[in-house]
Write an enzyme that holds these catalytic residues in place. Structure first.
Site, PDB file in Angstrom:
ATOM      1  N   ALA A 282      30.419  35.557  74.910  1.00 41.47           N
ATOM      2  CA  ALA A 282      31.880  36.083  75.053  1.00 41.47           C
ATOM      3  C   ALA A 282      32.109  35.999  73.901  1.00 41.47           C
ATOM      4  CB  ALA A 282      32.480  35.348  75.958  1.00 41.47           C
ATOM      5  N   ILE A 284      30.639  35.521  70.307  1.00 36.95           N
ATOM      6  CA  ILE A 284      30.339  36.411  68.651  1.00 36.95           C
ATOM      7  C   ILE A 284      31.051  37.981  69.147  1.00 36.95           C
ATOM      8  CG2 ILE A 284      28.596  37.510  68.300  1.00 36.95           C
ATOM      9  CD1 ILE A 284      27.073  34.732  69.480  1.00 36.95           C
ATOM     10  N   GLU A 286      30.071  40.413  67.820  1.00 29.14           N
ATOM     11  CA  GLU A 286      29.394  41.171  67.190  1.00 29.14           C
ATOM     12  C   GLU A 286      29.680  42.720  66.745  1.00 29.14           C
ATOM     13  OE1 GLU A 286      29.611  42.413  71.600  1.00 29.14           O
ATOM     14  OE2 GLU A 286      29.518  40.456  71.122  1.00 29.14           O
ATOM     15  N   ASP A 328      44.133  51.915  29.213  1.00 29.59           N
ATOM     16  CA  ASP A 328      44.425  52.383  28.038  1.00 29.59           C
ATOM     17  C   ASP A 328      46.073  53.493  27.428  1.00 29.59           C
ATOM     18  OD1 ASP A 328      44.299  52.976  25.367  1.00 29.59           O
ATOM     19  OD2 ASP A 328      42.497  55.200  26.110  1.00 29.59           O
ATOM     20  N   ASP A 633      36.785  53.157  27.898  1.00 23.74           N
ATOM     21  CA  ASP A 633      36.523  54.846  27.726  1.00 23.74           C
ATOM     22  C   ASP A 633      34.811  54.682  26.767  1.00 23.74           C
ATOM     23  OD1 ASP A 633      37.640  54.623  25.404  1.00 23.74           O
ATOM     24  OD2 ASP A 633      39.484  56.718  26.230  1.00 23.74           O
ATOM     25  N   ASN A 727      32.652  43.613  75.099  1.00 24.10           N
ATOM     26  CA  ASN A 727      32.291  43.574  73.438  1.00 24.10           C
ATOM     27  C   ASN A 727      31.566  44.645  73.168  1.00 24.10           C
ATOM     28  OD1 ASN A 727      33.417  40.774  74.310  1.00 24.10           O
ATOM     29  ND2 ASN A 727      31.114  39.484  73.577  1.00 24.10           N
TER      30      ASN A 727
END
Length: 886
Positions: A282, A284, A286, A328, A633, A727
Site C-alpha cells: 500500500a 509503494i 507503483e 537572437d 544558430d 493501486n
C-alpha cells in the site's frame, strides 16, 4: 541556398582538382544498389533511445519482489486464492508496464529520428538534402561552416576549409583542409585531403566524395567510446530523487513498526509478515514511474505539434524553471522577411517601395524621381555588389511575389537590384566568381572575387557591418570617379548609418576593389554605399514577450546588429522598456566578469556581440542565480548554447553543430514557440505535482487504514488483493490522466521556481498528509460502522473498499488545482480524466457485482443502506478538506 547556386559553385566557380574533373554524384539507382551492398550509414542511423531509467524503476522491482514473496507466503499458509490473485496482478502489472514503456519508447524514437542528422548530397546531378543514414560510398556531398560531416570523404574542392577533428585526434585547433587526389580511398587519420565523419566544419566550404560510412569510417571505429558520457541531473530528476527517498523511508518505517508490534503482542509470525507486506504494498506508489514517463513523453509530443523538438525528455521541466531567455533578433523575434527600405551611395539617399519579395517596387531619389542602374553609376555598382555578394536566388512566382531560396538578407539584396532594373542572373554570368571568403561572425563581412566581363582583371566585392567595411576603405566611388575617403566623409557616412539604425533598419555597407589581389582582396577598398533593411517584429513575438513579463521571465535580446537597430526593434517587441539599458560588445570587452554581472541586471539588449560575448552573458546570468535559456544558430553559438541550462537551436537557419549542442530545436525559428515551450515546461511540472499529490495522498490513506486497524485490534481492513486492485487500476489511470492536464493560465502568472526549491514547496506536503489522513479515517469509519450495524466481515471490507476508491476518485478532481477545491475546479477541460474516473468506477462495480470477480477479490454485493454509508463517508473527505484545511 538554392540548388542552382550550389551547382554553379560546384561545377563552375570551384577550382577543379588536378587529377579529375568533379562529378555530379550518383544516380538514385546507383545509390540504392550501394545502400543494399553497404547497408545504412549506421553511425548516423543507430542513435537509439536508451531504456528510460527513472528513479522509481528500482522501487518497481522491489514491489514485484514483495508481491512474489506475498504470493509464496499465501500459498504456504494455504491461502491459494490469494496466491493466485497476487500472481495474476503481478503479471497484469508487468504487461501494463511493458506496454506503457514500449509506447513511450516509440514516441522518443520517433522524436530522435526527426532530430537525426541530414546531409547535402548530389543525386541525379542535383543537390538535395537526405538523411545522413542514406549516404553510401561514391556519394558527392556539400559541406559548409557549421556542418558536421556524416561520413569520411575525399575532398574534391574547397574554399578556406577548416575542420575541428578533436573528437578523433584530441587536437583543439581546427585542421586546414584542401583538395587532393579525388580517387584517394585511404581514410587514415591526419590526411589533409580527407574529411572525417564526426568532424565539424568551422570555416569555409567543400565538395567531397564519400569513401567510408558507418563502422568503416574512422568515427565508427571509436564510437563505442562515446557511450559513457554522463549528464548533469535536471531539477526534475533531483526532486524525484528526493521524493523516492521519502517514499522508501516511509515504507521501511511503517513495515517495521507494524510487523514488530504484532510479533511483540504474540500474533502469529506468518500473519504479521503477511500484514507487513500488505502495508508495504500500500505504501509503494507503483503507478508513479509510468505516470512520470508518460506525462513527459506526451508533453514532448505536444511541443512537437507546436514546432518545438525536444532532444532530452527531462529538458521539458527545466524549461519551466527558466527565469531568463536570451534570444537572437533576426528571424526569432522578427519575421526574417527582409526588405531594403533605404539606400545611400555616399552622396544621395534613396527610398525603396514595395513589401516583402515583390519586385514591382521602385527606387526613388530624394527629389522624388525614379532611379535605376542607368541613372546613377554609383547606384549601379552598389546594387551589383549586393548581387555578387549573395548566395541566395530568386525565381518562379510572378512579378509581384518571387520565390526565394537562401538567406533572407541576401535575397532582399537581389530584390532591391531587380527594382533598380538589374538582372541578378545576367550579372553573375558576366562577373564569374573565382573565390569566396564566407561571412564569419568574427570578421563580420563577406568577400567574393570575380573576373570582370572582359576576363582581364580580378575584382573583389565585400559586404558587412558598416564600421568594419569603413575601416577597410581608403577611397569612395562618386559620379565623378574614385575619390579619397576623407575624415568628414567617413563621419557623414557613419551619421547616415546611425540615422538608418535609429529607424530599426538593419544596415549593411558595401565596397569593392577594382584591381583585387587574391592574397588581400578586402583591403584598401572603394566604398560604395549603405543599404538599410527592415525586419519587423513578429506579432506573436510581441504577445510572447508580454506573457513572459507576466510570468516574471526576463527576455534579453542578443544580436550582432547595430546598437540603434537592436534597441529600436527591442522597443517595438516590448523587450526594451523603462530604465533597461543597451550594452555593446565593445563596452563588454572593457568590463570584468563582476562588472558584467552588475550590468546584466539592468540590460535587456546586447548589441554588436561576438560568440565569446554570448558565452560571457550566459555565465553572468547563471552566476546571478538564473536558469538561462539561450537560442543560437551559427557554429560559433554552440559554446553559449551548450553552457546555458537550456540550449535552443534554430531549425531553419541553425547549423548541425548548434542543433547537436542544443536541448531543443525550434522548427519554425519563432520566439513565440520558445515561450510556448516554457509554458509547457511549467505545465508539466505542475501536472507532476498534481499526480504525486494524488498518488501519495491515496497511498497514505491506505497505509493509515491498515495501520490503525491493526493497532486497534480489528480484523485486517483490506485484503492484499483488494489493495492491489486499488493501486494498480484505480490509482494509476486517474494519475496518468492528471499528467495530461491542459496547461492552465495560472502557471504563467507565477514567478519561476528557484533551483533549490523543494518539490513539496507551497504547503504541498501538508495537503498530501492531511488528505491522506482524511481518506484513511473515513475508510476506517466505514469499516467500523458496518461491523457495528451487523454487517458481515466481507461486507464491511467491501464497504471500506468502496469508501476508499470513491474518496480517491473525488480527490483526483481536487488535485486539478493547488488553490481550488472540489466545488471550484474545472471538471470538463480534461476528457481523459473523466473517462479514467468512469473506468475506475466501472472496475469497482465489477469487482463487487460480477460473481467471478467477487471470488477473486473476496467482495459481496452491498445493499442500499450500506452503499449510502460508504458513498457518504467518501464524500465527507473532500468536504472536511474544503472547510477544515483551507
Amino acid at each position: 541556398m538554392s540548388q542552382s547556386i550550389l551547382e554553379r559553385d560546384y561545377t563552375e566557380n570551384s577550382p577543379a582538382p588536378k587529377h579529375e574533373a568533379p562529378s555530379t554524384g550518383l544516380t538514385s539507382e546507383q545509390a540504392a544498389e550501394l545502400l543494399k551492398k553497404y547497408g545504412p550509414n549506421s553511425l548516423a542511423s543507430e542513435r537509439k533511445a536508451k531504456p528510460l531509467r527513472i528513479f522509481m524503476g528500482q522501487f518497481r522491482d522491489v514491489m514485484v519482489m514483495i508481491l512474489i514473496i506475498a504470493s509464496a507466503v499465501s500459498a504456504f499458509i494455504g491461502e491459494y486464492y490469494d496466491a493466485l490473485t497476487i500472481m495474476i496482478i503481478v503479471i497484469i502489472n508487468a504487461v501494463l508496464g511493458f506496454i506503457q514503456e514500449y509506447r513511450t519508447e516509440k514516441t522518443l524514437l520517433a522524436l530522435r529520428s526527426m532530430a537525426a542528422p541530414m546531409a547535402s548530397v548530389f543525386r541525379d546531378g542535383h543537390l538535395t538534402t537526405l538523411p545522413a543514414a542514406e549516404l553510401v560510398p561514391g556519394d558527392v556531398i556539400s559541406l559548409e561552416a557549421g556542418d558536421k560531416a556524416a561520413a569520411d570523404g575525399a575532398i574534391l574542392s574547397s574554399k578556406g576549409l577548416m575542420a575541428d577533428e578533436s573528437v578523433l585526434t584530441g587536437e583543439s585547433v581546427p585542421a586546414a583542409k584542401s583538395a587532393g587526389n579525388p580517387r584517394d580511398s585511404d581514410n587514415s587519420i591526419g590526411k589533409p585531403n580527407i574529411i572525417y565523419s564526426g568532424s565539424i566544419i568551422t570555416k569555409g566550404t567543400a565538395i567531397a566524395r564519400v569513401i567510408a560510412t558507418g563502422t568503416n569510417a574512422q568515427m565508427g571505429k571509436i564510437s563505442g567510446m562515446l557511450t559513457d558520457i554522463e549528464e548533469e541531473e535536471t531539477p526534475l530528476q533531483k526532486r524525484l530523487g528526493e521524493l523516492g527517498k521519502i517514499v522508501a523511508i516511509i515504507c521501511l518505517i511503517v513495515c517495521a513498526i507494524v510487523a514488530g508490534a504484532g510479533i511483540l503482542k504474540g500474533e502469529p509470525v506468518f500473519d504479521m509478515l503477511m500484514t507487513g507486506i500488505t502495508i508495504a504494498i500500500a505504501a509503494i506508489p507503483e503507478g508513479l514511474p509510468a505516470t512520470v514517463t508518460i506525462a513527459l513523453a506526451l508533453a514532448v509530443s505536444r511541443m512537437l505539434k507546436q514546432n518545438a523538438l525536444v532532444h532530452k525528455l527531462h529538458s521539458v521541466e527545466t524549461l519551466g524553471c527558466t527565469s531568463v531567455i536570451c534570444t537572437d533578433k533576426t528571424g526569432t523575434v522578427t519575421e526574417n522577411k527582409m526588405t531594403v527600405r533605404k539606400a545611400y551611395d555616399g552622396s544621395s539617399e534613396y527610398e525603396l517601395t514595395g513589401q516583402g519579395y515583390r519586385v514591382s517596387g521602385r527606387i526613388i531619389s530624394k527629389s522624388g524621381e525614379t532611379a535605376n542602374i542607368k541613372s546613377s553609376k554609383v547606384l549601379c555598382e552598389l546594387l551589383r555588389c549586393g548581387v555578387l555578394c549573395s548566395n541566395a536566388d530568386i525565381s518562379g512566382g510572378n512579378e509581384d511575389e518571387r520565390n526565394i531560396a537562401g538567406d533572407p538578407t541576401e535575397a532582399a539584396l537581389l530584390i532591391a537590384a531587380a527594382k533598380g532594373g538589374m538582372n541578378h542572373s545576367a550579372e553573375r554570368l558576366a562577373y564569374r566568381r573565382i573565390d569566396e571568403l564566407p561571412f564569419d561572425s568574427d570578421v563580420r563581412r563577406m568577400t567574393v572575387i570575380v573576373k570582370d566581363p572582359a576576363g582581364q582583371e580580378l575584382v573583389s566585392y565585400t559586404k558587412g557591418a558598416a564600421d568594419v567595411i569603413l575601416e577597410r576603405c581608403s577611397h569612395i566611388l562618386t559620379e565623378s570617379g574614385i575619390m579619397e575617403l576623407t575624415y568628414s566623409k567617413r563621419k557623414q557616412i557613419m551619421d547616415q548609418c546611425e540615422e538608418m539604425s535609429s529607424e530599426a533598419l538593419r544596415v549593411l555597407a558595401f565596397a569593392y576593389c577594382p584591381k583585387a589581389s587574391r592574397n588581400s582582396p578586402d583591403s584598401k577598398m572603394v566604398f560604395l554605399g549603405l543599404m538599410g533593411m527592415s525586419d519587423p517584429p513578429r506579432e506573436e513575438a510581441k504577445k510572447a514577450v508580454r506573457l513572459c513579463r507576466s510570468a516574471r521571465i526576463r527576455t534579453v535580446m542578443i544580436t550582432g546588429d547595430h546598437k540603434n537597430t537592436a534597441a529600436a526593434v527591442a522597443r517595438q517587441a516590448g523587450i526594451l522598456t523603462g530604465e533597461d539599458g543597451v550594452l555593446t560588445g565593445a563596452e563588454m570587452e572593457k568590463m570584468t566578469d563582476k562588472e558584467l554581472e552588475n550590468a546584466a541586471r539592468h540590460t535587456s539588449v546586447f548589441a554588436r556581440v561576438s560568440p565569446v560575448d554570448k558565452l560571457r552573458i550566459v555565465r553572468a546570468y547563471k552566476r546571478l542565480g538564473h536558469i538561462v535559456t539561450m537560442t543560437g544558430d551559427g557554429v560559433n553559438d554552440a559554446p553559449a548554447v551548450k553552457e546555458a541550462d537550456i540550449g535552443v537551436a534554430m531549425g531553419i537557419t541553425g547549423t548541425d553543430v548548434t542543433r547537436e549542442a542544443a536541448d531543443m530545436v525550434l522548427l519554425d525559428d519563432n520566439f513565440a514557440t520558445l515561450v510556448s515551450a516554457v509554458e509547457q515546461g511549467r505545465g508539466i511540472y505542475a501536472n507532476i505535482r498534481k499526480f504525486v499529490r494524488y498518488l501519495l495522498s491515496c497511498n497514505i490513506g491506505e497505509v493509515l487504514t491498515m495501520f490503525l486497524g491493526i493497532v486497534m485490534g480489528m480484523p485486517m481492513v483490506l485484503l492484499p488483493a483488494q489493495i492491489l486492485l486499488v493501486n494498480l487500476v484505480t490509482d494509476g489511470l486517474p494519475a496518468i490522466a492528471l499528467g495530461v492536464e491542459p496547461c492552465g493560465e495560472e502557471n504563467m502568472k507565477m514567478p519561476p521556481r528557484k533551483k533549490d526549491e523543494s518539490f513539496f514547496s507551497g504547503g504541498l506536503m501538508f495537503r498530501i498528509v492531511f488528505r491522506g489522513v482524511l481518506i484513511g479515517l473515513c475508510t476506517l469509519a466505514c469499516f467500523t460502522i458496518m461491523l457495528r450495524t451487523g454487517a458481515s466481515l466481507e461486507a464491511a471490507r467491501t464497504g471500506a473498499l468502496v469508501t476508499l476508491v470513491m474518496s480517491q476518485l473525488f480527490h483526483v478532481f481536487e488535485c486539478k488545482s493547488e488553490t481550488g477545491n472540489i466545488f471550484t475546479v474545472p471538471y470538463f477541460n480534461n476528457v481523459k480524466l473523466i473517462l479514467a474516473v468512469l473506468f475506475s468506477a466501472a472496475v469497482l462495480a465489477s469487482a463487487i457485482y460480477v460473481p467471478f470477480l467477487q471470488m477473486v477479490f473476496t467482495t459481496v454485493p452491498l445493499n442500499t443502506e450500506q452503499l449510502l454509508i460508504a458513498a457518504g463517508l467518501a464524500f465527507a473527505a473532500p468536504l472536511l478538506q474544503c472547510f477544515g484545511a483551507r
